[in-house]
Design a protein around this motif. Structure first.
Motif, short mmCIF file in Angstrom:
data_model
loop_
_atom_site.label_atom_id
_atom_site.label_comp_id
_atom_site.label_asym_id
_atom_site.label_seq_id
_atom_site.Cartn_x
_atom_site.Cartn_y
_atom_site.Cartn_z
N LYS A 136 -30.55 6.31 -47.94
CA LYS A 136 -31.84 6.53 -47.29
C LYS A 136 -32.81 7.24 -48.23
O LYS A 136 -34.00 6.91 -48.29
N ALA A 137 -32.30 8.21 -48.97
CA ALA A 137 -33.15 8.94 -49.90
C ALA A 137 -33.67 8.02 -51.01
O ALA A 137 -34.84 8.12 -51.41
N GLU A 138 -32.82 7.12 -51.48
CA GLU A 138 -33.25 6.17 -52.52
C GLU A 138 -34.29 5.20 -51.97
O GLU A 138 -35.29 4.91 -52.63
N ARG A 139 -34.09 4.69 -50.75
CA ARG A 139 -35.08 3.81 -50.14
C ARG A 139 -36.42 4.53 -50.02
O ARG A 139 -37.47 3.97 -50.32
N LEU A 188 -30.82 -2.77 -51.44
CA LEU A 188 -29.80 -1.95 -52.08
C LEU A 188 -28.61 -2.86 -52.28
O LEU A 188 -27.95 -3.26 -51.30
N ALA A 189 -28.31 -3.21 -53.51
CA ALA A 189 -27.39 -4.29 -53.82
C ALA A 189 -26.02 -3.80 -54.25
O ALA A 189 -25.90 -2.90 -55.08
N ALA A 190 -24.98 -4.42 -53.67
CA ALA A 190 -23.62 -4.23 -54.17
C ALA A 190 -23.53 -4.89 -55.55
O ALA A 190 -24.35 -5.75 -55.89
N PRO A 191 -22.54 -4.52 -56.37
CA PRO A 191 -22.48 -5.05 -57.74
C PRO A 191 -22.56 -6.57 -57.84
O PRO A 191 -23.28 -7.11 -58.69
N VAL A 205 -34.63 -0.71 -60.03
CA VAL A 205 -35.51 0.46 -60.05
C VAL A 205 -34.73 1.77 -59.86
O VAL A 205 -35.31 2.85 -59.88
N GLY A 206 -33.41 1.67 -59.66
CA GLY A 206 -32.63 2.88 -59.48
C GLY A 206 -31.19 2.57 -59.16
O GLY A 206 -30.80 1.38 -59.03
N HIS A 207 -30.36 3.60 -59.05
CA HIS A 207 -28.94 3.44 -58.76
C HIS A 207 -28.46 4.55 -57.84
O HIS A 207 -28.98 5.67 -57.89
#
Length: 226
Positions: A136-139, A188-191, A205-207
């Motif tokens: 949630k914080a990344e979103r 938010l993507a799985a590998p 744009v992030g991890h």
């Protein structure tokens, strides 16, 4: 080797009655190797059949609730015999994501539903909550100042049917609609999903790091109406 082609699969809308088959045949099989599932169920390597079935029933119930709520759009891909082999979902945020996060009525309803729901015995609640908060914080970091967002919430293909163009079928439909409306996209993507999303213009744009792998934050700039 399976030689089925895209023409052997049918893309269509999801009905509430599809939750059982999608849970059994797509959602749970597809996510068992992913960081989220393995964080939620750290005993994944030693689960007995009854425990796996309980987890599947829980996912089916969550899908039913999501289908009934109609806050998201859903698509399924079925094989020639009608069995679901792919599934996706997305939600559209048409006002500021920052304002969405302070929407008390929706927050209260979701909390009410969460309290009423049962949880699998093998679920690591602390691990699940901690990772959910990180996601949630990344979103929020990426989307906080944006409007008109298409956020992918589900994307799953049964492992036996992966790399046969099923994910691309679903992404083509989503991206076509997204572009027609001039929306940006986020996931938010799985590998295993990163190459698919990259193919359709999503940029890293992030991890979010987990014990079981990286969840990648990916953004697709608005392509404008066709």
């Amino acid at each position: 080797m399976n030689s089925m082609l895209q023409t052997d699969f049918k893309l269509s809308d999801v009905e509430i009655s599809d939750a059982q088959d999608i849970g059994h045949h797509v959602e749970v099989p597809a996510m068992q190797n992913g960081p989220l599932y393995r964080t939620m169920f750290p005993q994944f390597n030693t689960l007995i059949e009854a425990q796996r079935e309980q987890i599947t029933r829980w996912y089916i119930e969550m899908l039913e609730n999501a289908f009934q709520a109609r806050e998201e759009r859903f698509l399924k891909v079925c094989s020639v015999n009608g069995t679901p082999v792919g599934f996706c979902g997305w939600t559209v945020i048409e006002q500021s994501y920052d304002r969405q996060q302070t929407g008390e009525p929706r927050k209260k309803e979701r909390e009410k539903a969460r309290k009423a729901s049962w949880l699998p015995d093998t679920l690591d609640i602390d691990g699940w909550v901690a990772l959910s908060n990180d996601l949630k914080a990344e979103r929020y970091r990426v989307l906080k100042d944006l409007d008109n967002i298409c956020r992918l919430t589900f994307m799953a293909v049964h492992p036996k049917y992966q790399r046969q163009g099923i994910g691309s079928m679903m992404m083509q439909r989503i991206c076509k609609e997204t572009d027609q409306q001039g929306r940006c996209g986020y996931v938010l993507a799985a590998p295993e999903g990163v190459p698919l999303y990259s193919k359709f213009g999503f940029e890293i744009v992030g991890h979010v790091e987990t014990t079981h792998g990286t969840i990648t934050s990916m953004f697709r700039p608005s392509q404008g109406p066709c």
